[in-house]
Design an enzyme around this catalytic site. Structure first.
Site, PDB file in Angstrom:
ATOM      1  N   THR A 176     -33.506 -10.036  11.210  1.00  0.00           N
ATOM      2  CA  THR A 176     -33.058  -8.813  10.555  1.00  0.00           C
ATOM      3  C   THR A 176     -34.122  -7.760  10.467  1.00  0.00           C
ATOM      4  O   THR A 176     -35.293  -8.036  10.626  1.00  0.00           O
ATOM      5  CB  THR A 176     -32.707  -9.195   9.117  1.00  0.00           C
ATOM      6  OG1 THR A 176     -31.878 -10.317   9.176  1.00  0.00           O
ATOM      7  CG2 THR A 176     -32.024  -8.112   8.388  1.00  0.00           C
ATOM      8  N   ASP A 212     -29.837  -3.651   9.030  1.00  0.00           N
ATOM      9  CA  ASP A 212     -29.105  -3.597  10.294  1.00  0.00           C
ATOM     10  C   ASP A 212     -27.935  -4.561  10.182  1.00  0.00           C
ATOM     11  O   ASP A 212     -27.677  -5.111   9.114  1.00  0.00           O
ATOM     12  CB  ASP A 212     -30.033  -3.981  11.460  1.00  0.00           C
ATOM     13  CG  ASP A 212     -30.344  -5.452  11.454  1.00  0.00           C
ATOM     14  OD1 ASP A 212     -30.150  -6.108  12.495  1.00  0.00           O
ATOM     15  OD2 ASP A 212     -30.757  -5.961  10.402  1.00  0.00           O
ATOM     16  N   ARG A 270     -26.976  -7.205  12.695  1.00  0.00           N
ATOM     17  CA  ARG A 270     -26.851  -8.227  13.739  1.00  0.00           C
ATOM     18  C   ARG A 270     -27.237  -9.590  13.178  1.00  0.00           C
ATOM     19  O   ARG A 270     -28.238  -9.726  12.484  1.00  0.00           O
ATOM     20  CB  ARG A 270     -27.785  -7.879  14.897  1.00  0.00           C
ATOM     21  CG  ARG A 270     -27.839  -8.963  15.974  1.00  0.00           C
ATOM     22  CD  ARG A 270     -28.812  -8.615  17.052  1.00  0.00           C
ATOM     23  NE  ARG A 270     -28.279  -7.573  17.916  1.00  0.00           N
ATOM     24  CZ  ARG A 270     -28.893  -7.138  19.011  1.00  0.00           C
ATOM     25  NH1 ARG A 270     -30.039  -7.657  19.354  1.00  0.00           N
ATOM     26  NH2 ARG A 270     -28.378  -6.192  19.757  1.00  0.00           N
ATOM     27  N   LYS A 312     -25.288  -7.332   5.370  1.00  0.00           N
ATOM     28  CA  LYS A 312     -26.486  -7.955   4.823  1.00  0.00           C
ATOM     29  C   LYS A 312     -26.835  -7.427   3.448  1.00  0.00           C
ATOM     30  O   LYS A 312     -27.782  -7.916   2.843  1.00  0.00           O
ATOM     31  CB  LYS A 312     -27.662  -7.716   5.772  1.00  0.00           C
ATOM     32  CG  LYS A 312     -27.412  -8.364   7.096  1.00  0.00           C
ATOM     33  CD  LYS A 312     -28.581  -8.271   8.012  1.00  0.00           C
ATOM     34  CE  LYS A 312     -28.182  -8.763   9.380  1.00  0.00           C
ATOM     35  NZ  LYS A 312     -29.222  -8.622  10.358  1.00  0.00           N
ATOM     36  N   GLY A 356     -33.393 -13.929   6.881  1.00  0.00           N
ATOM     37  CA  GLY A 356     -33.673 -15.355   7.013  1.00  0.00           C
ATOM     38  C   GLY A 356     -32.418 -16.100   7.414  1.00  0.00           C
ATOM     39  O   GLY A 356     -31.585 -15.585   8.139  1.00  0.00           O
ATOM     40  N   SER A 367     -37.432  -9.924  10.670  1.00  0.00           N
ATOM     41  CA  SER A 367     -38.219  -9.938  11.896  1.00  0.00           C
ATOM     42  C   SER A 367     -38.609  -8.533  12.320  1.00  0.00           C
ATOM     43  O   SER A 367     -39.616  -8.331  12.985  1.00  0.00           O
ATOM     44  CB  SER A 367     -37.440 -10.625  13.016  1.00  0.00           C
ATOM     45  OG  SER A 367     -36.191 -10.002  13.158  1.00  0.00           O
ATOM     46  N   ASP A 388     -37.168  -4.481  17.861  1.00  0.00           N
ATOM     47  CA  ASP A 388     -37.124  -5.909  17.560  1.00  0.00           C
ATOM     48  C   ASP A 388     -35.866  -6.487  18.177  1.00  0.00           C
ATOM     49  O   ASP A 388     -34.782  -5.939  18.031  1.00  0.00           O
ATOM     50  CB  ASP A 388     -37.123  -6.118  16.043  1.00  0.00           C
ATOM     51  CG  ASP A 388     -36.912  -7.562  15.674  1.00  0.00           C
ATOM     52  OD1 ASP A 388     -36.082  -7.848  14.805  1.00  0.00           O
ATOM     53  OD2 ASP A 388     -37.579  -8.420  16.283  1.00  0.00           O
ATOM     54  N   SER A 398     -32.857  -7.621  15.732  1.00  0.00           N
ATOM     55  CA  SER A 398     -32.056  -6.663  14.962  1.00  0.00           C
ATOM     56  C   SER A 398     -31.293  -5.788  15.920  1.00  0.00           C
ATOM     57  O   SER A 398     -31.767  -5.479  17.012  1.00  0.00           O
ATOM     58  CB  SER A 398     -32.944  -5.770  14.105  1.00  0.00           C
ATOM     59  OG  SER A 398     -33.977  -6.497  13.540  1.00  0.00           O
TER      60      SER A 398
END
Lengths: 178, 278
Positions: free
Chosen positions: B45, B61, B63, B77, B91, B173, B210, B213
């Protein structure tokens, strides 16, 4: 000196053992940052009771290991906990209570934990027979568990477990006849 | 299964460690054969939070990844905890979801018991105590933000139970990409539109830089007046439209010469086969 009242001798012994293992538990981290539950040696990691082969609950009808019901066996399996959190979770409530009672004793004097523990003992006796599910409503209210939700309420609810204990054995155990 | 090591005692609620040994043996066998056991779905994330003049803005985000595959293109999220407190979770997806639901229930019970609206510190304290109790095995990193009677607060809680209180936070991340935007352009007491743009830019940086995400940006604006949940506030990762047509019109190429060669064919053999159409 911390006083506790136990129902019988076996409970007193297990309380003493968990108190000693709590003393040796550090809950620290090792160098790589992984959490290590017990760093003071093997003794603190052993489970409460050391089983004897041929006599434990794993023994089936013919006196040997009942692999179907209890799985594979090894000495290490039976002596050491299978997961880092197993011991700490088993003793969590106990340790929390000890900490709280100790604080209460320091703040308010000896009478406060004594009275509370007397009430807990009285409330704990309000229950059905051991193999039936009791709600423990009075005990929960006293402990304050009725105002919080944790994994004990969500996962593995004993009221909905598929297996029931053997009634005779459980009642005998409860009455101390076993 | 009733625990065979304690047939005389009633079952205890909560986590049961009966199958850990069996699972360890199974995983060992699988890895010998070359397979790997299925992993828990992580959210991979970028989540971010910022304190601005009137309150708190949380961004995330959308995903959810399953190792290297996108499992959910549009997951939520930003979770609800109380009418004035929201929480972003990174996580392991299931851990974040269940943890925030438990916190929401606890906070509701607590505020009913005290008779006061909940505080953000209450949520943070209960979260960190629970996460520390399980020593990081519950893999959820959370950003808790809200506006209560004491003001606007933003906390981040790590899986092992540590927490930070800062005016701007990122986790997941894509945290590195997002925090770089914050470090560059954050100022205290920003206005609403400027702060929304800043969070949007930070999450977009996480989405583009990243791999874990992607998809859309969700924003949640919490002020004293109320909460504005902007789902799908921005969609930076849409497929681009083609600018021009690459088909040629007939007649673009001029015909110079044309030759026609007929191929004469003679009938050599003729036979009839009956088909069975029953």
């Amino acid at each position: 000196m911390y006083l506790t009242y136990a129902k019988n001798k076996s409970e007193a012994e297990s309380l003493n053992r968990s108190w000693r293992s709590k003393q040796s538990e550090t809950g620290g981290k090792d160098g790589t940052g992984r959490a290590v539950a017990n760093t003071r040696g093997l003794r603190s990691q052993l489970k409460d009771s050391v089983p004897v082969t041929g006599m434990g609950p794993q023994v089936g009808a013919y006196g040997v290991q009942d692999t179907l019901r209890s799985g594979f066996s090894s000495v290490k399996n039976e002596l050491l906990p299978s997961h880092v959190l197993e011991l700490s979770e088993k003793n969590f409530q106990l340790n929390q209570d000890k900490m709280n009672f100790s604080n209460l004793r320091n703040i308010q004097g000896l009478h406060a934990p004594l009275k509370l523990q007397m009430e807990y003992r009285a409330a704990r006796q309000i229950q059905r027979l051991p193999f039936l599910q009791s709600s423990h409503l009075a005990l929960d209210t006293l402990k304050g568990n009725d105002e919080s939700i944790s994994f004990e309420d969500i996962l593995n609810d004993p009221a909905q477990s598929e297996m029931m204990g053997e009634p005779h054995i459980m009642v005998e155990y409860k009455l101390g006849m076993m | 299964m009733l625990s065979n090591s304690r047939p005389c005692q009633p079952q205890s609620a909560g986590f049961s460690f009966e199958n850990t040994r069996r699972n360890a043996v199974l995983e060992g066998n699988l890895s010998e054969l070359g397979y790997s056991s299925p992993k828990a779905r992580k959210t991979g994330t970028t989540i971010a939070g910022i304190v601005f003049k009137d309150g708190v803005i949380l961004g995330a985000d959308t995903r959810a990844t399953d190792d290297m595959v996108v499992a959910d293109k549009n997951c939520m999220k930003i979770h609800y905890i109380a009418p004035n407190i929201y929480c972003c979770g990174a996580g392991v997806a299931a851990d974040a979801e269940v943890t925030t639901q438990m916190m929401s229930s606890n906070v509701e019970l607590h505020s009913l018991s005290t008779g006061r609206p909940p505080l953000v510190v209450t949520v943070t304290r209960q979260l960190k105590q629970m996460l520390f109790r399980y020593q990081g095995h519950i893999g959820s990193s959370l950003i808790v933000g809200g506006v209560d009677v004491t003001g606007a607060h933003l906390y981040s809680v790590y899986p092992h139970g540590s927490y930070d209180k800062l005016p701007f936070l990122t986790m997941g991340s894509g945290a590195g990409a997002a925090i770089s935007i914050f470090e560059d352009r954050y100022r205290p007491n920003m206005e609403l539109e400027e702060a929304k743009k800043l969070v949007r830019d930070a999450i977009t940086a996480g989405i583009f830089c990243d791999l874990g995400s992607g998809s859309n940006v969700d924003l949640c604006v919490i002020t004293q007046a109320g909460v504005q949940y902007l789902r799908g506030y921005d969609q930076p990762a849409q497929k681009g439209k083609r600018e021009g047509q690459y088909k040629y019109k007939p007649g673009t190429t001029a015909v110079l010469t044309k030759t026609v060669t007929p191929l004469p064919l003679d009938v050599v053999d003729e036979s009839i086969q009956l088909m069975d159409t029953q």
